[in-house]
Design a protein around this motif. Structure first.
Motif, PDB file in Angstrom:
ATOM      1  N   ALA A 147      64.128  78.325   0.758  1.00 18.71           N
ATOM      2  CA  ALA A 147      64.477  77.247   1.681  1.00 18.71           C
ATOM      3  C   ALA A 147      64.982  77.869   2.974  1.00 18.71           C
ATOM      4  O   ALA A 147      65.629  78.915   2.969  1.00 18.71           O
ATOM      5  N   GLY A 148      64.654  77.246   4.076  1.00 21.88           N
ATOM      6  CA  GLY A 148      65.134  77.758   5.358  1.00 21.88           C
ATOM      7  C   GLY A 148      64.108  78.576   6.115  1.00 21.88           C
ATOM      8  O   GLY A 148      64.356  78.973   7.251  1.00 21.88           O
ATOM      9  N   TRP A 149      62.965  78.823   5.495  1.00 20.44           N
ATOM     10  CA  TRP A 149      61.931  79.601   6.189  1.00 20.44           C
ATOM     11  C   TRP A 149      61.008  78.719   7.022  1.00 20.44           C
ATOM     12  O   TRP A 149      60.626  79.097   8.117  1.00 20.44           O
ATOM     13  N   ALA A 150      60.625  77.575   6.450  1.00 24.25           N
ATOM     14  CA  ALA A 150      59.547  76.814   7.098  1.00 24.25           C
ATOM     15  C   ALA A 150      59.633  75.338   6.748  1.00 24.25           C
ATOM     16  O   ALA A 150      60.353  74.933   5.828  1.00 24.25           O
ATOM     17  N   VAL A 151      58.884  74.546   7.497  1.00 21.89           N
ATOM     18  CA  VAL A 151      58.761  73.116   7.222  1.00 21.89           C
ATOM     19  C   VAL A 151      57.288  72.777   7.018  1.00 21.89           C
ATOM     20  O   VAL A 151      56.399  73.522   7.445  1.00 21.89           O
ATOM     21  N   ASP A 152      57.038  71.628   6.369  1.00 16.58           N
ATOM     22  CA  ASP A 152      55.657  71.188   6.170  1.00 16.58           C
ATOM     23  C   ASP A 152      55.175  70.418   7.409  1.00 16.58           C
ATOM     24  O   ASP A 152      55.879  70.330   8.421  1.00 16.58           O
TER      25      ASP A 152
ATOM     26  N   PHE B 161      65.950  81.220  12.573  1.00 13.13           N
ATOM     27  CA  PHE B 161      66.865  81.931  11.666  1.00 13.13           C
ATOM     28  C   PHE B 161      68.264  81.339  11.828  1.00 13.13           C
ATOM     29  O   PHE B 161      68.625  80.852  12.908  1.00 13.13           O
ATOM     30  N   GLY B 162      69.026  81.357  10.739  1.00 13.79           N
ATOM     31  CA  GLY B 162      70.443  81.016  10.862  1.00 13.79           C
ATOM     32  C   GLY B 162      70.740  79.588  11.260  1.00 13.79           C
ATOM     33  O   GLY B 162      71.792  79.328  11.844  1.00 13.79           O
ATOM     34  N   GLY B 163      69.818  78.659  10.969  1.00 14.86           N
ATOM     35  CA  GLY B 163      70.106  77.244  11.194  1.00 14.86           C
ATOM     36  C   GLY B 163      70.344  76.903  12.654  1.00 14.86           C
ATOM     37  O   GLY B 163      69.662  77.404  13.551  1.00 14.86           O
ATOM     38  N   ARG B 164      71.343  76.052  12.889  1.00 13.80           N
ATOM     39  CA  ARG B 164      71.609  75.533  14.226  1.00 13.80           C
ATOM     40  C   ARG B 164      71.913  76.650  15.228  1.00 13.80           C
ATOM     41  O   ARG B 164      71.475  76.608  16.381  1.00 13.80           O
ATOM     42  N   LYS B 165      72.653  77.668  14.788  1.00 12.45           N
ATOM     43  CA  LYS B 165      72.995  78.745  15.721  1.00 12.45           C
ATOM     44  C   LYS B 165      71.766  79.552  16.124  1.00 12.45           C
ATOM     45  O   LYS B 165      71.637  79.970  17.279  1.00 12.45           O
ATOM     46  N   GLY B 166      70.869  79.782  15.166  1.00 16.28           N
ATOM     47  CA  GLY B 166      69.637  80.491  15.496  1.00 16.28           C
ATOM     48  C   GLY B 166      68.760  79.660  16.419  1.00 16.28           C
ATOM     49  O   GLY B 166      68.112  80.197  17.329  1.00 16.28           O
ATOM     50  N   ALA B 167      68.743  78.343  16.199  1.00  9.29           N
ATOM     51  CA  ALA B 167      67.980  77.461  17.091  1.00  9.29           C
ATOM     52  C   ALA B 167      68.556  77.519  18.500  1.00  9.29           C
ATOM     53  O   ALA B 167      67.815  77.461  19.490  1.00  9.29           O
ATOM     54  N   ASN B 168      69.875  77.659  18.601  1.00  9.74           N
ATOM     55  CA  ASN B 168      70.485  77.809  19.930  1.00  9.74           C
ATOM     56  C   ASN B 168      70.081  79.128  20.582  1.00  9.74           C
ATOM     57  O   ASN B 168      69.899  79.186  21.801  1.00  9.74           O
ATOM     58  N   VAL B 169      69.945  80.179  19.771  1.00  8.51           N
ATOM     59  CA  VAL B 169      69.460  81.452  20.321  1.00  8.51           C
ATOM     60  C   VAL B 169      68.035  81.267  20.854  1.00  8.51           C
ATOM     61  O   VAL B 169      67.696  81.735  21.949  1.00  8.51           O
ATOM     62  N   ALA B 170      67.200  80.547  20.092  1.00  5.98           N
ATOM     63  CA  ALA B 170      65.828  80.282  20.548  1.00  5.98           C
ATOM     64  C   ALA B 170      65.839  79.503  21.865  1.00  5.98           C
ATOM     65  O   ALA B 170      65.042  79.777  22.773  1.00  5.98           O
ATOM     66  N   LEU B 171      66.752  78.549  21.983  1.00  7.80           N
ATOM     67  CA  LEU B 171      66.862  77.764  23.223  1.00  7.80           C
ATOM     68  C   LEU B 171      67.312  78.654  24.382  1.00  7.80           C
ATOM     69  O   LEU B 171      66.784  78.567  25.497  1.00  7.80           O
ATOM     70  N   MET B 172      68.273  79.532  24.117  1.00  2.72           N
ATOM     71  CA  MET B 172      68.740  80.453  25.156  1.00  2.72           C
ATOM     72  C   MET B 172      67.589  81.344  25.630  1.00  2.72           C
ATOM     73  O   MET B 172      67.401  81.550  26.836  1.00  2.72           O
TER      74      MET B 172
ATOM     75  N   ASN C 138      59.399  68.467   7.207  1.00  2.00           N
ATOM     76  CA  ASN C 138      60.410  68.551   6.152  1.00  2.00           C
ATOM     77  C   ASN C 138      60.505  69.971   5.610  1.00  2.00           C
ATOM     78  O   ASN C 138      59.484  70.644   5.419  1.00  2.00           O
ATOM     79  N   ASP C 139      61.723  70.404   5.332  1.00  2.00           N
ATOM     80  CA  ASP C 139      61.965  71.715   4.733  1.00  2.00           C
ATOM     81  C   ASP C 139      61.140  71.831   3.448  1.00  2.00           C
ATOM     82  O   ASP C 139      61.074  70.888   2.663  1.00  2.00           O
ATOM     83  N   THR C 140      60.481  72.952   3.263  1.00  2.00           N
ATOM     84  CA  THR C 140      59.652  73.115   2.072  1.00  2.00           C
ATOM     85  C   THR C 140      59.795  74.512   1.498  1.00  2.00           C
ATOM     86  O   THR C 140      60.074  75.463   2.222  1.00  2.00           O
ATOM     87  N   GLU C 141      59.626  74.603   0.173  1.00  2.00           N
ATOM     88  CA  GLU C 141      59.590  75.907  -0.489  1.00  2.00           C
ATOM     89  C   GLU C 141      58.181  76.205  -0.992  1.00  2.00           C
ATOM     90  O   GLU C 141      57.953  77.198  -1.671  1.00  2.00           O
ATOM     91  N   ASP C 142      57.240  75.323  -0.645  1.00  6.95           N
ATOM     92  CA  ASP C 142      55.839  75.498  -1.040  1.00  6.95           C
ATOM     93  C   ASP C 142      55.087  76.142   0.127  1.00  6.95           C
ATOM     94  O   ASP C 142      54.908  75.525   1.180  1.00  6.95           O
ATOM     95  N   PRO C 143      54.645  77.387  -0.062  1.00 10.55           N
ATOM     96  CA  PRO C 143      54.009  78.078   1.066  1.00 10.55           C
ATOM     97  C   PRO C 143      52.734  77.393   1.542  1.00 10.55           C
ATOM     98  O   PRO C 143      52.380  77.488   2.716  1.00 10.55           O
ATOM     99  N   ASN C 144      52.043  76.684   0.622  1.00 10.93           N
ATOM    100  CA  ASN C 144      50.819  76.008   1.041  1.00 10.93           C
ATOM    101  C   ASN C 144      51.114  74.846   1.978  1.00 10.93           C
ATOM    102  O   ASN C 144      50.344  74.564   2.896  1.00 10.93           O
TER     103      ASN C 144
END
Lengths: 381, 381
Positions: free
Chosen positions: B244-249, B269-280, B253-259
């Protein structure tokens, strides 16, 4: 309002004792994500003040703690900015840490910051054991002028108290239409990985991008730790476990038991990548300024020694046509917000008309304010 | 060695087809953490070359793909640097993307970058749809001189192909004793949070701090995504679930199914804080340079349109006494390493005497090299 109008406080919140017992380990940024759980916010009683009342109270408290006028002006401005636009805990609640530190000698009440420019766009400030904001304020006009002239400038500082709300420094720049990036550190309490010792402070990074008239700026301001220490205190108090990835025990092992975590340290957010962000902040703050590494920094809430930390602020023009670049960024921020992206500093931010301060915090501040010289002798203008 | 000496390749790795089907979505940084699982590394056959052979092969391949000498020189240098010091996948394997893009018209083979300095320490480069490295190289000497003179300078660029190994740019600066911070973006494939659409590219951030003679520099270079897309391809191929936390479908939606993840997008990475790094990173790259936002960037591996992306590099003196500051940082890096901290760029890094290249990659490069004009007409000096 005066101290005479304070509501009577009958008791401390039950968590206050826990927090006091451990609070020497909690740097300001530890409160960032924990504001709802912060013991200082958990008290049932609150005091509501309009802006001018709050500003006047803060100024009297600084004077009552012995701060001279330049320090008082700088700290009141930063406190009001955090209270109005930043995380509320870094406004008036954190002011108590400053007041205690004036009293205990961890902050010089009458510092004489020294500013040098070894290169035309490279500022070096020695805060003379005062608050970080004073050294920045004394350089500010010259710094902004330099950014406008050269397109970019860097401000480094050493020998200050911990920086308080780091977002404040880039918010100041954003108000001038300037993009800012800031980093600072404090005493070590975050491990780089499970199994290791604490080597970083919560090492915050702040980034500000102006959004133009009619919008607060985009302000990212976040610790490199996975959570706030105070959240671990709260979990222990309430008998809850904590998620894996928040903290380690005294042996450096990942733990979900908050009682073991209380004897341990925090983890970086986002695993290895977050630890790298903490390392980058360490190098930008202590490495570029020459300030102490987190491992060598005294605690900012105990003792009588200044933490003497460093800080670095990089400031950049948003491009040649400043207004057009800001407008373009604003349009994109609106577009992202429309797609559900949280824009820090913008989403859900509105200027408060009045401030609500926990009664326990208000009482502590009012106690300092009661020691202030007569108002007629002072001016904050 | 020449193309005639290539080992015969009898078959493709079974994952190659999957990777090709999806590879248009995989930006270079997606490979960072996945190098061991990279299909281009999974082939049993490998070709070993000494440095000069590899350099000569890369140069002939660039020429064979139509690149003129300035572009060839810049790209060979960046490829060798990534192969020797960076993530190996961003060396010769990623060179194939460049060669394909020369052929398909996504990279101009004969660009004429234009450099402006609207402010004395603020560089603005238009890469003219060429490789990002060429615009940087043409500004480099002047940029370094400016940093040494003013203490700090900023380089922004637009209209280039995706940046390749971002760490390369700060590694170049570190070799001059200069601290660097770089950001770039590409086409959107990372969501800001589960439930939302892809709004960022893998938005890498790179930071370099020189460590002085006898040590490679500290180089942090990481994507803002939680994992590499190729790791999801590998999990799907091997029938494993993903954390969990790698990808969405496709519905976000968060998914653990690679397909399902293959039809979706990556998480920060790292949830909200990582998303803020991406925004920066988005604001530093596209916001400061004026380059396209990730949402507006064409794919860098398909079509005949240049992604035309932006990049920003901030360069700073490490302080007044450059040598002393670098030595101090080196001492601290050694101290942290002694406490078990992984120092990116330093820990476990040693200069390779020879390079091992997957045979499939080598074959593709050799095919381009076979089209090169006679060597006598060319010089890489």
């Amino acid at each position: 309002m005066t101290a005479a109008k304070l509501p009577a406080i009958g008791c401390e919140h039950p968590m206050a004792g826990i927090a006091r017992r451990t609070h020497a380990r909690v740097p300001p940024y530890a409160f960032y994500e924990g504001r709802k759980q912060d013991w200082r916010f958990s008290m049932a009683d609150e005091v509501t003040l309009v802006g001018q009342e709050a500003e006047g109270l803060a100024a009297r408290a600084c004077r009552g703690a012995g701060a001279t006028e330049p320090t008082t002006r700088s700290l009141v401005a930063a406190t009001m900015s955090a209270a109005l636009f930043g995380p509320p805990t870094l406004g008036f609640p954190h002011l108590v840490d400053y007041l205690d530190s004036f009293r205990d000698g961890r902050i010089s009440t009458n510092p004489q910051p020294k500013l040098n420019r070894p290169f035309a766009a490279f500022f070096v400030s020695d805060a003379d054991r005062g608050i970080a904001q004073l050294g920045f304020d004394q350089a500010f006009d010259q710094f902004v002028e330099t950014v406008r002239h050269f397109g970019v400038a860097i401000f480094t500082q050493t020998n200050s108290y911990t920086a308080g709300e780091l977002g404040y420094f880039v918010r100041r720049l954003a108000a001038e239409g300037i993009v800012g990036l800031a980093a600072t550190n404090a005493n070590a309490m975050v491990v780089a990985k499970p199994g290791g010792p604490a080597v970083y402070s919560t090492n915050p990074l702040a980034f500000g991008f102006p959004m133009g008239d009619g919008s607060p700026p985009m302000i990212i301001d976040q610790a490199s730790s996975a959570t706030a220490f105070v959240n671990i205190v709260a979990a222990a108090s309430e008998g809850r476990s904590i998620p894996a990835g928040w903290a380690v025990d005294a042996d450096g092992n990942d733990t979900e038991d908050p009682n073991l975590a209380l004897k341990g340290a925090l983890l970086a957010f986002g695993g290895r990548k977050g630890a790298n962000v903490a390392l980058m902040v360490e190098m930008m703050s202590a490495g570029l300024s020459g300030g102490p590494w987190s491992l060598d920094t005294p605690d900012f809430r105990s003792g009588d020694v200044s933490p003497g930390v460093g800080m670095t602020v990089i400031a950049m023009m948003p491009g040649v046509d400043q207004a057009a670049r800001i407008a373009r960024a604003r349009t994109q921020a609106d577009r992202l917000a429309g797609l559900g992206v949280f824009i820090p500093g913008v989403t859900g931010t509105s200027k408060k008309e009045q401030l609500t301060i926990p009664a326990g915090v208000h009482r502590r501040i009012a106690e300092f304010a009661a020691n202030a010289p007569a108002a007629g002798n002072m001016s904050l203008a």
